[in-house]
Design a protein around this motif. Sequence first.
Motif, PDB file in Angstrom:
ATOM      1  N   HIS A 127      -0.772  51.496 -19.604  1.00 50.85           N
ATOM      2  CA  HIS A 127      -0.115  50.200 -19.781  1.00 50.85           C
ATOM      3  C   HIS A 127      -1.111  49.039 -19.601  1.00 50.85           C
ATOM      4  O   HIS A 127      -2.063  49.133 -18.818  1.00 50.85           O
ATOM      5  N   SER A 129      -1.044  46.411 -17.982  1.00 46.22           N
ATOM      6  CA  SER A 129      -1.242  45.920 -16.608  1.00 46.22           C
ATOM      7  C   SER A 129      -2.341  46.705 -15.902  1.00 46.22           C
ATOM      8  O   SER A 129      -3.093  46.144 -15.093  1.00 46.22           O
ATOM      9  N   ALA A 200       6.617  53.806 -14.178  1.00 45.01           N
ATOM     10  CA  ALA A 200       7.630  52.789 -14.490  1.00 45.01           C
ATOM     11  C   ALA A 200       8.766  53.343 -15.354  1.00 45.01           C
ATOM     12  O   ALA A 200       9.920  52.949 -15.194  1.00 45.01           O
ATOM     13  N   THR A 228       8.689  50.107 -11.145  1.00 53.62           N
ATOM     14  CA  THR A 228       9.209  48.757 -11.347  1.00 53.62           C
ATOM     15  C   THR A 228      10.710  48.744 -11.089  1.00 53.62           C
ATOM     16  O   THR A 228      11.384  49.765 -11.221  1.00 53.62           O
ATOM     17  N   LYS A 231      13.351  48.051 -14.810  1.00 52.74           N
ATOM     18  CA  LYS A 231      13.786  49.021 -15.829  1.00 52.74           C
ATOM     19  C   LYS A 231      15.032  49.758 -15.328  1.00 52.74           C
ATOM     20  O   LYS A 231      16.088  49.163 -15.283  1.00 52.74           O
TER      21      LYS A 231
HETATM   22  C1  LIG Z   1       6.949  47.840 -17.896  1.00 54.61           C
HETATM   23  C2  LIG Z   1       5.746  48.425 -17.296  1.00 54.61           C
HETATM   24  C3  LIG Z   1       5.015  47.725 -16.343  1.00 54.61           C
HETATM   25  C4  LIG Z   1       5.338  46.303 -16.006  1.00 54.61           C
HETATM   26  O1  LIG Z   1       6.447  46.209 -15.186  1.00 54.61           O
HETATM   27  P1  LIG Z   1       7.207  44.813 -15.077  1.00 54.61           P
HETATM   28  O2  LIG Z   1       7.986  44.944 -13.818  1.00 54.61           O
HETATM   29  O3  LIG Z   1       8.027  44.698 -16.301  1.00 54.61           O
HETATM   30  O4  LIG Z   1       6.165  43.744 -15.003  1.00 54.61           O
HETATM   31  C5  LIG Z   1       3.954  48.349 -15.743  1.00 54.61           C
HETATM   32  N1  LIG Z   1       3.597  49.601 -16.079  1.00 54.61           N
HETATM   33  C6  LIG Z   1       4.254  50.304 -17.019  1.00 54.61           C
HETATM   34  C7  LIG Z   1       3.818  51.690 -17.354  1.00 54.61           C
HETATM   35  C8  LIG Z   1       5.338  49.734 -17.657  1.00 54.61           C
HETATM   36  O5  LIG Z   1       5.980  50.399 -18.606  1.00 54.61           O
END
Ligand SMILES: *Cc1c(COP(=O)(O)O)cnc(C)c1O
Length: 373
Positions: A127, A129, A200, A228, A231
Amino acid sequence: MDTRNWFSPLPKKSQRRFLKSQRKQLWIEIDQKTLLNFSSNDYLGLSQHPELCQAAISSINAEGLGSGASRLVSGDHPVFHAFEQQLAHWKGYEDALLVGSGMLANIGLLQALANRHTSLFCDKLNHASLVDGARLSQAKVYRYAHNDLVQLERLLQQHDAERRIIVSDGVFSMDGDAADTDALMVLAEEYQCLLIVDDAHGLGVMGSQGKGLLAEKSGHDYLIEVGTLGKSFGSYGAFILGSQAMIEGLRQRQRTMIYSTALPACLIQAASVALERMQQGERVEKLQHNIHFFVKHAQHLELLPSKSAIQALVLGSEERALSASDQLAKEGFFVPAIRPPTVPINRSRLRITISALHEEKDILRLIQALSHL
Ligand SMILES: *Cc1c(COP(=O)(O)O)cnc(C)c1O
């Protein structure tokens, strides 16, 4: 200075736009049309659950909305501590830390754990991030082809460093397939690495009570898990799970937590109800049934292999994916086209997500529409 040309214009077909959409349970209203939503990460349908909403409303009525400051200043709240303990206990870790969002969790986590003397070994489909966190950390980054653990092992043999961390999504967000976490754990132990699994899309979805890909295998000292609340928990926020020493270290050094306003307590009150619902198991089982039902009846479609709630139908060009998405909208379904740069060029796709709220007949109708594309 002419600021109008600051950003070079994107080709029309690549431009993204907000949809001004509005969700109502399983439905989504776009351009005055109401479509059945097959594109939300609210996998358990908890975001509109009356008990979660009531928990948030009661919290707002009692103590207001915003938290007013970082947790280390005056924004802390007992519910954060209680929920961290609930999460840690549920997942079998010593401790947990709440962070503003998954994006903030991963950016701050890698920045806190790694520096110039650290090497990160990252799956190429991780991801964004995790990619950004790796950049910000200034660590050396070695990327291995998606789920290619032979290549990962070769990289581990070639590149020694003071500290090494293997970094992977659990369930991958665009393909829906899963990392081989058992094998990653073996490699982490053998090569003395830390292992970060961002699950996540697995938490709330996979395993008993939705404990995710790692389910009962979590809790090792060398393991850090990220989840997270936006979701399957139906709320907003994120958490990091690990050993007591790791989490305490992050409390001191996770800049995206320290220098950011604490989450509104109402979101955590609601997330805490979500966790209770997961532990009861019923919704998670319904979701798992729906995923199984979809996969079983869609075998003639060339979906990417996936046991998760994310089911991807790769169509190739952006045009093809967009026109398929339009066609589905005409038939009453919302399934967006996912295009570069989110996915590689010529891997544009429909990304279908399954919810616990879908009924079998909804799923069968969607499969029929997909079959006629
Ligand atoms: C959605 C997601 C994130 C980010 O999470 P948010 O709480 O929406 O910022 C991080 N890592 C993965 C693998 C994701 O799918």
